[in-house]
Design an enzyme around this catalytic site. Structure first.
Site, mmCIF file in Angstrom:
data_model
loop_
_atom_site.group_PDB
_atom_site.id
_atom_site.type_symbol
_atom_site.label_atom_id
_atom_site.label_comp_id
_atom_site.label_asym_id
_atom_site.label_seq_id
_atom_site.Cartn_x
_atom_site.Cartn_y
_atom_site.Cartn_z
ATOM 1 C CG PHE A 124 -2.363 -0.028 1.003
ATOM 2 C CD1 PHE A 124 -2.926 -1.007 0.189
ATOM 3 C CD2 PHE A 124 -3.207 0.922 1.578
ATOM 4 C CE1 PHE A 124 -4.303 -1.050 -0.027
ATOM 5 C CE2 PHE A 124 -4.582 0.891 1.365
ATOM 6 C CZ PHE A 124 -5.136 -0.095 0.563
ATOM 7 C CD GLN A 238 -6.057 9.958 3.576
ATOM 8 O OE1 GLN A 238 -6.735 8.999 3.936
ATOM 9 N NE2 GLN A 238 -4.745 9.979 3.719
ATOM 10 C CG HIS A 240 -8.691 7.432 -1.246
ATOM 11 N ND1 HIS A 240 -8.396 6.998 -2.517
ATOM 12 C CD2 HIS A 240 -8.352 6.416 -0.407
ATOM 13 C CE1 HIS A 240 -7.897 5.766 -2.442
ATOM 14 N NE2 HIS A 240 -7.863 5.392 -1.180
ATOM 15 C CG LEU A 254 -12.123 4.345 -1.511
ATOM 16 C CD1 LEU A 254 -11.632 5.770 -1.387
ATOM 17 C CD2 LEU A 254 -11.709 3.537 -0.324
ATOM 18 C CD GLU A 257 -3.102 3.730 -0.909
ATOM 19 O OE1 GLU A 257 -3.888 4.575 -0.424
ATOM 20 O OE2 GLU A 257 -1.952 3.572 -0.495
ATOM 21 N NE ARG A 313 -5.013 6.277 1.077
ATOM 22 C CZ ARG A 313 -5.817 5.594 1.871
ATOM 23 N NH1 ARG A 313 -6.512 6.214 2.809
ATOM 24 N NH2 ARG A 313 -5.938 4.302 1.732
ATOM 25 C CG HIS A 379 -10.995 8.160 2.293
ATOM 26 N ND1 HIS A 379 -12.014 7.277 2.047
ATOM 27 C CD2 HIS A 379 -9.961 7.424 2.792
ATOM 28 C CE1 HIS A 379 -11.611 6.056 2.385
ATOM 29 N NE2 HIS A 379 -10.378 6.126 2.843
ATOM 30 N NE ARG A 414 -6.806 6.868 7.265
ATOM 31 C CZ ARG A 414 -7.183 5.837 6.488
ATOM 32 N NH1 ARG A 414 -6.579 4.668 6.586
ATOM 33 N NH2 ARG A 414 -8.142 5.986 5.605
HETATM 34 C C1 LIG Z 1 -14.835 3.149 1.462
HETATM 35 C C2 LIG Z 1 -13.803 3.179 2.544
HETATM 36 C C3 LIG Z 1 -12.709 2.315 2.493
HETATM 37 C C4 LIG Z 1 -11.745 2.328 3.477
HETATM 38 N N1 LIG Z 1 -10.695 1.445 3.410
HETATM 39 C C5 LIG Z 1 -9.795 1.408 4.413
HETATM 40 C C6 LIG Z 1 -8.726 0.444 4.414
HETATM 41 O O1 LIG Z 1 -8.616 -0.382 3.513
HETATM 42 N N2 LIG Z 1 -7.868 0.430 5.439
HETATM 43 C C7 LIG Z 1 -7.984 1.297 6.490
HETATM 44 O O2 LIG Z 1 -7.179 1.222 7.399
HETATM 45 N N3 LIG Z 1 -8.971 2.216 6.514
HETATM 46 C C8 LIG Z 1 -9.879 2.289 5.511
HETATM 47 N N4 LIG Z 1 -10.891 3.225 5.550
HETATM 48 C C9 LIG Z 1 -11.023 4.070 6.722
HETATM 49 C C10 LIG Z 1 -11.642 3.301 7.851
HETATM 50 O O3 LIG Z 1 -12.563 2.378 7.346
HETATM 51 C C11 LIG Z 1 -12.370 4.211 8.824
HETATM 52 O O4 LIG Z 1 -11.559 5.258 9.174
HETATM 53 C C12 LIG Z 1 -12.712 3.419 10.063
HETATM 54 O O5 LIG Z 1 -13.478 2.294 9.728
HETATM 55 C C13 LIG Z 1 -13.439 4.239 11.104
HETATM 56 O O6 LIG Z 1 -13.785 3.379 12.165
HETATM 57 P P1 LIG Z 1 -14.408 3.918 13.513
HETATM 58 O O7 LIG Z 1 -14.592 2.721 14.379
HETATM 59 O O8 LIG Z 1 -13.626 5.047 14.024
HETATM 60 O O9 LIG Z 1 -15.799 4.493 13.058
HETATM 61 P P2 LIG Z 1 -16.991 3.843 12.208
HETATM 62 O O10 LIG Z 1 -16.726 2.474 11.760
HETATM 63 O O11 LIG Z 1 -17.388 4.814 11.210
HETATM 64 O O12 LIG Z 1 -18.116 3.791 13.263
HETATM 65 C C14 LIG Z 1 -18.694 4.951 13.784
HETATM 66 C C15 LIG Z 1 -19.808 4.505 14.667
HETATM 67 O O13 LIG Z 1 -20.274 5.597 15.433
HETATM 68 C C16 LIG Z 1 -21.673 5.617 15.410
HETATM 69 N N5 LIG Z 1 -22.113 6.969 15.676
HETATM 70 C C17 LIG Z 1 -21.710 8.123 15.093
HETATM 71 N N6 LIG Z 1 -22.371 9.160 15.639
HETATM 72 C C18 LIG Z 1 -23.201 8.648 16.577
HETATM 73 C C19 LIG Z 1 -24.160 9.209 17.467
HETATM 74 N N7 LIG Z 1 -24.398 10.504 17.486
HETATM 75 N N8 LIG Z 1 -24.852 8.383 18.274
HETATM 76 C C20 LIG Z 1 -24.643 7.036 18.246
HETATM 77 N N9 LIG Z 1 -23.743 6.461 17.434
HETATM 78 C C21 LIG Z 1 -23.039 7.260 16.616
HETATM 79 C C22 LIG Z 1 -22.013 5.100 14.046
HETATM 80 O O14 LIG Z 1 -23.328 4.652 14.017
HETATM 81 C C23 LIG Z 1 -21.009 3.976 13.911
HETATM 82 O O15 LIG Z 1 -21.474 2.830 14.572
HETATM 83 C C24 LIG Z 1 -11.862 3.225 4.559
HETATM 84 C C25 LIG Z 1 -12.962 4.082 4.619
HETATM 85 C C26 LIG Z 1 -13.921 4.077 3.627
HETATM 86 C C27 LIG Z 1 -15.066 5.028 3.707
#
Ligand SMILES: Cc1cc2nc3c(=O)[nH]c(=O)nc-3n(C[C@H](O)[C@H](O)[C@H](O)COP(=O)(O)OP(=O)(O)OC[C@H]3O[C@@H](n4cnc5c(N)ncnc54)[C@H](O)[C@@H]3O)c2cc1C
Ligand code: SF4
Ligand code: SF4
Ligand code: FES
Lengths: 612, 250
Positions: A124, A238, A240, A254, A257, A313, A379, A414
């Protein structure tokens, strides 16, 4: 106002807000430590953003190349973050990520394998060695499902799904719970807790071209800010480099990568492989300078340097933008991403099945035959809620943050794959931090119903007001402002004009109206989210205005280069005594000598290093 | 820009009806985009679930012209231009509002399946597994929990035997654990009794609608049925077990 007798109350030791990778991992840790844990999420369980992650999860396990180790991962992370990361967080992450991957395997995750049966790791951008543990291009699904299955079998975790937290409640300085609304039935609920962990993800929905879902309205930032915590590095958003650009309805979605990691190359409308023209000085010695060398690298020659498509990125996104500006873009204003001419069709389908499917179904493009059209899409938020780097505690006692909503780990940019590992490392540490906090407290905090009622009233006013603006149209307006004024390249006058527009929009948001009843009312949900979105947007715009340099994901046309003095400060956003948003520079502490030595060491010095 | 005609089911558990909408559409739009347009301009309170808009999260399940589908992967160009697109909620679960149903029952099923129970790591601290040996399990783990298979399974949909059968989604969940090279738990008794694998009569409707193209019936349910049969009904196996018992085996 709702009949208060309909308000439910739950009492937990720890309330975790957010059920993506970070929230789930935090909840599992709290449960393991014996705490009664509530886990709240806006969508159904398992649908958080984490499920969409594609490419993989970075951890220096060294399965593919034994020269890899935590120090090189740490060095890559710091360099990718342009040295603005919190040193300690980048260290903890690099050291602990391998154990978090192994732990997932212990809980049932089935990663792709090497020929000797170990976890396979993929290349990556910005990672010196193949480092991303993955499952085809659906790694996030594997991660969230594994954690979800593990969590639902813990007796002391209660999941509250389709429940949106609208505000935190405090007892004096410390946190004592939260108020939420059930999205399905529209009723309110009080959560009393000794500690609260925010794991709410990012705020990309403030922009119109984004890979983010409706959930990314920056609720965590807004709630933490309102409760008196600080935001940091929030100007670093960021873009992407590879989002879909056509058809219009999927613009921003998306393209992993992993396409480039597995050999995909970028070309302009003249067929030129243009990334060779955009190699920054800092990476020149580690990047291939000819197609011939890049091809050798793809063929597995360990002496060859990495192709320029795998630069960080920020570099690739700006290069695509520059090509389009120069009139060498693809028909729909992007660049061509070509894997068809590089990798056999069967292998593409096997390694990138969901990309194959996505383009076939949504754009009617067969990526094993034709190039994709791609362009930058908003992103990820590198910045977020400021936390103590060891405990993950915010400035509000008892309030913790982890995952994308927290700041510090990624600095100005990132690296791909560093988020999934971040979620697990810091999700777990937030649980450990909450444990230490609770043990040090005497007496349970008091839940103040007056604060809870005020939040409830603010929320129901949106339904009860006689008239007001359509929330969906206000959201579109916000997205246009951010796309235009706080985009991939920024400038003083543009940012100032954007902030002006945001002030007017804020007033309109205060008068937003949702028609209909409280039961699963999309307009009402949208209206509630708007208040978080505008705080997030304003913080990002103000911080971007203050940072007068270009670094990582933050690019200023009026200050084209990195400036030494700005490398010494982080930008911190908070609420001042008068309740207004204040933005200030804060001097970074001197880095620990050992870590700064590693970050600036040559690769040869670190390769094969084994010491802990 | 062209206009297209939609009929969308509006209402809640108390009743409802189809409402008609004219929507301006562009090239490349999917059904979910059209519903979002209706929501933004004509019916702010229209209830829909969605997250990823790319077939990855399994939120936007609904019945489109009578077929269970993901709205985000169903292109408008799949239908003739003058064709009315009819959208309604999935039927096997209680309605909350408009296109949103209460799928909580599904989450309860997962809790009833014994969790992953790995054997110890090898002497080198690794769990070694060969790619060939995990392909089947990875196929099942592609499931995005859209519950479309649960929606079409007649045991759940028409006979409403949710008391007796956990449904195809949870058959492949159990299968993904059962066929996991590292797992040591025995789920066969539970599959026979509480989870009710015997209720399935192999109509394969579930397989047909799965957006992840998981061969639910052939690769998941049939092998599970075979395991149950060989455990409980195979005379030779039963005899062997009896003998083992008689002569003090475990
Ligand atoms: C399409 C895509 C591909 C990606 N690919 C990669 C990759 O290959 N490798 C990598 O490392 N990263 C990748 N990323 C980034 C990574 O997926 C995210 O940064 C990461 O999953 C975020 O995880 P999190 O647990 O912080 O939040 P999330 O998984 O977004 O979870 C947030 C949670 O908070 C809850 N929430 C938010 N506000 C409230 C509220 N007010 N009340 C109650 N609940 C709430 C939501 O319901 C959800 O359950 C990608 C992102 C995207 C969009
Ligand atoms: S094959 Fe079995 S599980 Fe699938 S729909 Fe038919 S009866 Fe239901
Ligand atoms: S098995 Fe297929 S149809 Fe069933 S829930 Fe999973 S993805 Fe959906
Ligand atoms: S919105 Fe995620 S599958 Fe349709």
């Amino acid at each position: 106002m709702d009949d208060p007798s309909e308000i439910q109350t739950f009492e937990h030791d720890v309330l975790v807000i957010g059920a993506g990778g970070a929230g789930l991992r935090a909840a599992i840790e709290c449960a393991k430590l014996g705490y009664d844990t509530g886990l709240v999420c806006k969508s159904l369980l398992g649908k958080a953003h984490t499920v969409m992650a594609e490419g993989g999860m970075a951890a220096a396990m060294g399965n593919m190349d034994e020269r890899d180790n935590w120090k090189i991962h740490f060095r890559d992370t710091m360099r990718g973050g342009k040295f603005l990361n919190q040193w300690r967080m980048a260290e903890l992450h690099a050291r602990q990520a391998p154990d978090r991957v192994r732990e997932l395997e212990e809980w049932g995750a089935v990663f792709d394998r090497t020929e000797t049966g170990l976890i396979h790791q993929r290349n990556f951008g910005g990672h010196r060695y193949p480092r991303l543990a993955h499952v085809g291009d659906r790694t996030g699904l594997e991660l969230i499902r594994t954690l979800q299955d593990h969590a639902v079998h813990q007796d002391n975790i209660t999941v509250h799904m389709e429940c949106k937290v609208v505000d935190l409640v405090k007892d004096g300085d410390r946190v004592s719970g939260a108020v939420a609304v059930w999205r399905d039935w529209g009723r309110f609920v009080n959560f009393k807790a000794k500690a609260v962990i925010l794991a709410t993800g990012g705020g990309g929905r403030a922009w119109s071209v984004t890979s983010n879902s409706w959930e990314y309205s920056g609720d965590g930032y807004a709630m933490a800010y309102a409760a008196g915590a600080e935001l940091m590095d929030i100007e670093f958003t960021q873009f992407h480099p590879t989002g879909m650009v056509w058809p219009p309805s999927v613009k921003g979605i998306l393209v992993t990568e992993g396409v480039r990691g597995d050999g995909g190359i970028l070309k302009n409308s003249e067929g030129e492989r243009f990334m060779f023209n955009y190699i920054p000085e800092r990476f020149a010695s580690e990047t291939a300078d000819s197609e011939e060398e890049a091809n050798r690298w793809l063929a597995g020659d360990k002496a060859a340097r990495r192709p320029p498509e795998l630069l960080t990125r920020d570099v690739v996104a700006k290069a695509i933008r520059a090509e389009v500006e120069a009139g060498r873009g693809s028909p729909h204003g992007g660049a061509f991403l070509d894997i068809a001419s590089r990798v056999p069709a069967e292998e593409i389908k096997r390694k990138l099945p969901s990309m194959y499917h996505q383009f076939k179904e949504l754009a009617q493009v067969d990526i094993t035959q034709q190039p994709m059209e791609v362009g930058p899409t908003l992103h990820y938020f590198m910045g977020g809620i400021r936390v103590d780097h060891d405990s993950q505690e915010t400035a509000v006692p008892g309030l913790f943050a982890c995952g994308e909503c927290a700041a510090g780990m990624h600095g100005a940019n990132r690296l791909g794959g560093n988020s999934l590992s971040d979620l697990l490392v810091f999700g777990r540490l937030a649980g450990v931090g909450a444990d230490a906090y609770i043990k040090a407290q005497t007496g349970a905090p008091v839940f103040d119903q007056v604060q809870a009622d005020a939040a409830l009233k603010r929320t129901t006013d949106i339904l009860n007001r006689e008239e007001g603006t359509n929330p969906f149209l206000l959201h579109e307006e916000l997205q246009e402002i951010m796309q235009e004024h706080v985009g991939i390249v920024r400038e003083k006058a543009e940012l100032e004009a954007g902030i002006e527009k945001l002030q007017a929009l804020k007033l309109a948001v205060e008068k937003v109206k949702a028609a209909g009843a409280s039961q699963y009312n999309a307009g009402w949900h949208e209206a509630i989210d708007l208040s978080s979105l505008v705080i997030t947007a304003e913080a990002a715009a103000r911080a971007a205005l203050l940072r007068e340099e270009s670094r990582g994901a933050h690019t200023r046309l009026d200050f084209e280069d990195e400036r030494e003095e700005w490398g010494q400060v982080n930008i911190v956003v908070g609420k001042d005594g008068a309740g207004e948003m204040s933005v200030r520079k804060e001097q970074r502490p001197e880095p620990p000598t050992e870590l700064s030595g590693i970050a600036r060491a040559s690769l040869e010095d670190l390769e094969g290093s084994t010491d802990g | 820009m062209a206009e297209r005609h939609f009929k969308v089911w509006r209402g809640d558990a108390g009743g409802g009806q189809f409402e008609e909408y004219e929507v301006e559409v562009e090239d490349g739009m999917v059904v979910l985009d059209a519903l979002h347009r209706i929501q933004a301009h004509q019916a702010n309170d229209l209830a829909i679930r969605w997250n990823c808009k790319a077939g990855k999260c399994g939120s936007c399940s609904m019945e489109i012209n009578g077929k269970p589908k993901l709205a985000c992967m169903n292109r408008l160009s799949d239908y003739p231009e003058d064709f009315t697109i009819v959208v309604q909620p999935i039927k096997a679960f209680p309605l909350i509002k408009d296109l949103v149903t209460d799928v909580a029952w599904n989450y309860e099923q997962n809790k009833r399946i014994e969790p992953f129970t790995p054997r110890p790591r090898g002497a080198d601290g690794e769990h070694r597994m060969m790619q060939d040996d995990i392909e089947r399990v990875q196929e099942f783990r592609k499931c995005i929990e859209c519950f479309l298979c649960q929606d079409v399974c007649h045991v759940l949909r028409d006979q409403d035997r949710k008391d007796a059968f956990a449904g195809p989604r949870f058959m492949i969940r159990a299968a993904s654990l059962d066929m996991h090279p590292l797992d040591t738990a025995d789920r066969i008794p539970a599959l026979k009794e509480e989870l009710g694998v015997g209720m399935c009569n192999i109509t394969k409707c579930c397989t047909e609608v799965c957006p992840e193209h998981i061969k639910i019936t052939d690769n998941g349910i049939i092998p599970l049925k075979e395991r149950v049969v060989s455990r409980y009904y195979d005379p030779l196996m039963i005899l062997l077990r009896k003998l083992k018992g008689l002569f003090g085996g475990t």
